[in-house]
Scaffold this active site. Structure first.
Site, PDB file in Angstrom:
ATOM      1  N   CYS A 148      12.480 -19.770  -0.536  1.00 14.54           N
ATOM      2  CA  CYS A 148      13.882 -19.537  -0.160  1.00 14.54           C
ATOM      3  C   CYS A 148      14.207 -20.260   1.137  1.00 14.54           C
ATOM      4  O   CYS A 148      13.870 -19.787   2.228  1.00 14.54           O
ATOM      5  CB  CYS A 148      14.128 -18.036  -0.022  1.00 14.54           C
ATOM      6  SG  CYS A 148      15.816 -17.639   0.433  1.00 14.54           S
ATOM      7  N   CYS A 151      16.622 -18.453   3.498  1.00 15.83           N
ATOM      8  CA  CYS A 151      15.977 -17.356   4.222  1.00 15.83           C
ATOM      9  C   CYS A 151      15.064 -17.878   5.331  1.00 15.83           C
ATOM     10  O   CYS A 151      15.090 -17.399   6.453  1.00 15.83           O
ATOM     11  CB  CYS A 151      15.124 -16.516   3.278  1.00 15.83           C
ATOM     12  SG  CYS A 151      15.877 -16.178   1.698  1.00 15.83           S
ATOM     13  N   ASP A 152      14.223 -18.839   5.005  1.00 16.00           N
ATOM     14  CA  ASP A 152      13.152 -19.215   5.924  1.00 16.00           C
ATOM     15  C   ASP A 152      13.357 -20.552   6.646  1.00 16.00           C
ATOM     16  O   ASP A 152      12.735 -20.796   7.676  1.00 16.00           O
ATOM     17  CB  ASP A 152      11.815 -19.261   5.154  1.00 16.00           C
ATOM     18  CG  ASP A 152      11.453 -17.885   4.621  1.00 16.00           C
ATOM     19  OD1 ASP A 152      11.872 -16.887   5.232  1.00 16.00           O
ATOM     20  OD2 ASP A 152      10.771 -17.804   3.583  1.00 16.00           O
TER      21      ASP A 152
HETATM   22  C1  LIG Z   1       9.660 -15.473   0.053  1.00 21.47           C
HETATM   23  C2  LIG Z   1      11.046 -14.882   0.097  1.00 21.47           C
HETATM   24  C3  LIG Z   1      11.683 -14.760   1.312  1.00 21.47           C
HETATM   25  C4  LIG Z   1      12.967 -14.227   1.367  1.00 21.47           C
HETATM   26  N1  LIG Z   1      13.569 -14.089   2.580  1.00 21.47           N
HETATM   27  C5  LIG Z   1      14.817 -13.574   2.661  1.00 21.47           C
HETATM   28  C6  LIG Z   1      15.471 -13.444   3.936  1.00 21.47           C
HETATM   29  O1  LIG Z   1      14.926 -13.805   4.986  1.00 21.47           O
HETATM   30  N2  LIG Z   1      16.724 -12.924   3.923  1.00 21.47           N
HETATM   31  C7  LIG Z   1      17.368 -12.545   2.770  1.00 21.47           C
HETATM   32  O2  LIG Z   1      18.496 -12.056   2.840  1.00 21.47           O
HETATM   33  N3  LIG Z   1      16.773 -12.674   1.564  1.00 21.47           N
HETATM   34  C8  LIG Z   1      15.530 -13.184   1.483  1.00 21.47           C
HETATM   35  N4  LIG Z   1      14.934 -13.358   0.254  1.00 21.47           N
HETATM   36  C9  LIG Z   1      15.686 -12.964  -0.951  1.00 21.47           C
HETATM   37  C10 LIG Z   1      15.648 -11.426  -1.099  1.00 21.47           C
HETATM   38  O3  LIG Z   1      14.326 -10.998  -1.016  1.00 21.47           O
HETATM   39  C11 LIG Z   1      16.268 -11.016  -2.427  1.00 21.47           C
HETATM   40  O4  LIG Z   1      17.583 -11.498  -2.523  1.00 21.47           O
HETATM   41  C12 LIG Z   1      16.297  -9.485  -2.535  1.00 21.47           C
HETATM   42  O5  LIG Z   1      15.012  -8.940  -2.381  1.00 21.47           O
HETATM   43  C13 LIG Z   1      16.870  -9.045  -3.882  1.00 21.47           C
HETATM   44  O6  LIG Z   1      16.834  -7.665  -3.919  1.00 21.47           O
HETATM   45  P1  LIG Z   1      16.846  -6.836  -5.287  1.00 21.47           P
HETATM   46  O7  LIG Z   1      16.825  -5.402  -4.873  1.00 21.47           O
HETATM   47  O8  LIG Z   1      17.925  -7.313  -6.152  1.00 21.47           O
HETATM   48  O9  LIG Z   1      15.499  -7.210  -6.049  1.00 21.47           O
HETATM   49  P2  LIG Z   1      13.962  -7.316  -5.646  1.00 21.47           P
HETATM   50  O10 LIG Z   1      13.772  -7.379  -4.175  1.00 21.47           O
HETATM   51  O11 LIG Z   1      13.443  -8.420  -6.479  1.00 21.47           O
HETATM   52  O12 LIG Z   1      13.341  -5.938  -6.162  1.00 21.47           O
HETATM   53  C14 LIG Z   1      13.225  -5.668  -7.537  1.00 21.47           C
HETATM   54  C15 LIG Z   1      12.404  -4.396  -7.743  1.00 21.47           C
HETATM   55  O13 LIG Z   1      12.411  -4.030  -9.145  1.00 21.47           O
HETATM   56  C16 LIG Z   1      11.133  -3.554  -9.512  1.00 21.47           C
HETATM   57  N5  LIG Z   1      10.981  -3.686 -10.973  1.00 21.47           N
HETATM   58  C17 LIG Z   1      11.184  -4.804 -11.737  1.00 21.47           C
HETATM   59  N6  LIG Z   1      10.968  -4.518 -13.046  1.00 21.47           N
HETATM   60  C18 LIG Z   1      10.632  -3.205 -13.117  1.00 21.47           C
HETATM   61  C19 LIG Z   1      10.285  -2.302 -14.190  1.00 21.47           C
HETATM   62  N7  LIG Z   1      10.243  -2.699 -15.471  1.00 21.47           N
HETATM   63  N8  LIG Z   1       9.956  -1.012 -13.903  1.00 21.47           N
HETATM   64  C20 LIG Z   1       9.980  -0.577 -12.602  1.00 21.47           C
HETATM   65  N9  LIG Z   1      10.310  -1.376 -11.547  1.00 21.47           N
HETATM   66  C21 LIG Z   1      10.625  -2.658 -11.792  1.00 21.47           C
HETATM   67  C22 LIG Z   1      10.191  -4.415  -8.705  1.00 21.47           C
HETATM   68  O14 LIG Z   1       8.976  -3.781  -8.560  1.00 21.47           O
HETATM   69  C23 LIG Z   1      10.945  -4.525  -7.370  1.00 21.47           C
HETATM   70  O15 LIG Z   1      10.627  -3.433  -6.564  1.00 21.47           O
HETATM   71  C24 LIG Z   1      13.635 -13.848   0.170  1.00 21.47           C
HETATM   72  C25 LIG Z   1      12.986 -13.974  -1.065  1.00 21.47           C
HETATM   73  C26 LIG Z   1      11.708 -14.480  -1.108  1.00 21.47           C
HETATM   74  C27 LIG Z   1      11.002 -14.599  -2.446  1.00 21.47           C
END
Ligand SMILES: Cc1cc2nc3c(=O)[nH]c(=O)nc-3n(C[C@H](O)[C@H](O)[C@H](O)COP(=O)(O)OP(=O)(O)OC[C@H]3O[C@@H](n4cnc5c(N)ncnc54)[C@H](O)[C@@H]3O)c2cc1C
Length: 369
Positions: A148, A151-152
């Protein structure tokens, strides 16, 4: 042995920023949400806490002027959700039946019945699967390897250094162009001799003097030291097989994202990549009572703060639905929990047995305005 059956009004799947924010709002609204969280031994980005568990500094989440570590931020989210009474269940949802309410969710040990479902299963960045890419301490993930740039990219470690972007699509061009704001040089390493990216994105990248393309080449290893982080990538020319090390301070893998939606195939509307379709005015999916928030329905912004924002919306949508108030569907119609539909032009109401009646309350409201 018979499976245990749990009955709830609100179930949330996923404990990233979207799911935990939905839990905070739903719990404060006394809806006693059950949040189904991945098991602790889940790997990489699907771990409880979501994608931020695999990163280090988060500098763009509002409210933390000095930045915060990803896992620490997610711990704060979780404690806040717990404080208002969110119930957590650590297991995978293996199967869902969304054909009628209450919806049914199946885990290894339980059947969960719920009146509303909030899907916050996120998306996973696709990785190369090469040595050096894993999260620290096994590799350099979070220590020079990222998926990302937004982000980084602005982190001090990457400023005025040489960076590598891997990929040839729109995301790779966007990431490379963005990184030139901070980096001294950005190499785009691509396996083919032409890009998959749209013409406009290609042209933008070709015109950028800081970007250099490395064609017909794949990255086979990320090299570095625990102290310095990434120091280079091992490259292999796909036609000649020739290998060399390209020195760099960071690697941004930009080969695509996969929304975690396999579970809902055939039951919820998705775009061609698999992102869930939601209404422009709410988080409603095409199934009344099922809401989606965060990266699982967002192929554009994919940020923690936007995920948290839609998590809040999903909890409020769920609450409205349970309160018998209409919620906007992707078609533009609005629907109540009883199945009463308001047409997209708001002029008529279609009752559950198919009768159409004029929407007088809307007329009266517009007269009052
Ligand atoms: C390396 C990296 C660095 C990042 N840095 C930043 C940053 O600095 N700032 C920023 O704003 N964003 C950053 N992002 C992006 C940010 O992490 C995402 O936009 C955010 O986490 C999305 O949130 P979410 O809750 O939609 O999903 P996610 O964070 O993807 O969480 C999804 C959850 O669903 C659960 N899940 C999935 N399928 C199932 C199932 N069948 N049963 C039970 N549980 C399940 C998973 O275990 C997980 O806990 C970064 C991403 C990455 C990969």
């Amino acid at each position: 042995m018979a499976k245990e059956t749990l009955k709830r009004d609100v179930v949330i799947i996923g404990s990233g920023p979207a799911g935990l924010t939905a839990a905070i709002y739903a719990a404060r609204a006394n809806l006693h949400p059950l949040l189904v969280d991945a098991p602790h031994d889940a790997e990489k980005q699907t771990a409880p806490g979501g994608q931020l568990m695999i990163t280090t500094d988060v500098e763009n989440y509002p409210g933390f002027s000095q930045g915060i570590q990803g896992p620490e931020l997610m711990d704060e989210f979780r404690q806040q959700a717990e404080r208002f009474g969110t119930e957590f269940l650590e297991t995978w949802i293996d199967e869902v039946d969304l054909s009628e309410r209450p919806f049914k969710l199946y885990t290894g040990e339980q059947t969960i019945q719920t009146e509303t479902l909030i899907i916050a299963t996120g998306a996973s960045a696709m990785w190369l699967g090469i040595p050096g890419e894993a999260k620290i301490p096994e590799g350099f993930g979070g220590n020079g390897v990222s998926a990302c740039a937004t982000c980084d990219g602005p982190l001090p470690h990457f400023r005025n250094r040489s960076l590598v972007v891997v990929g040839g699509g729109d995301t790779a061009m966007e990431e490379a162009t963005f990184l030139t704001r901070y980096a001294a040089k950005v190499y785009v390493v691509h396996r083919r001799d032409k890009l998959r990216a749209s013409k406009i994105m290609q042209e933008k990248a070709f015109l950028n003097e800081k970007i250099e393309f490395v064609w017909n080449t794949e990255v086979t290893e990320i090299v570095g030291t625990p102290d310095e982080g990434v120091t280079g990538v091992r490259l292999r020319h796909v036609q000649t097989g020739e290998e060399r090390i390209l020195p760099c301070a960071g690697v941004f893998v930009a080969i695509g994202h996969k929304p975690n939606t396999d579970l809902f195939k055939g039951q919820l509307e998705m775009d061609e990549v698999g992102y869930l379709k939601t209404s422009g005015h709410s988080t409603a999916t095409n199934v009344p009572g099922v809401f989606a928030c965060g990266d699982v329905q967002d192929s554009v912004y994919r940020q923690a703060v936007s995920a948290a924002g839609t998590g809040c919306m999903a909890a409020i949508d769920s609450e409205r639905f349970l309160d018998h108030l209409p919620v906007a569907l992707p078609t533009g119609e609005e629907i109540t929990i009883e199945g009463e539909r308001v047409t997209p032009d708001h002029k008529a109401i279609i009752t559950p047995d198919g009768h159409m009646i004029p929407n007088f309350s809307e007329d009266m409201m517009s007269q009052e305005e």
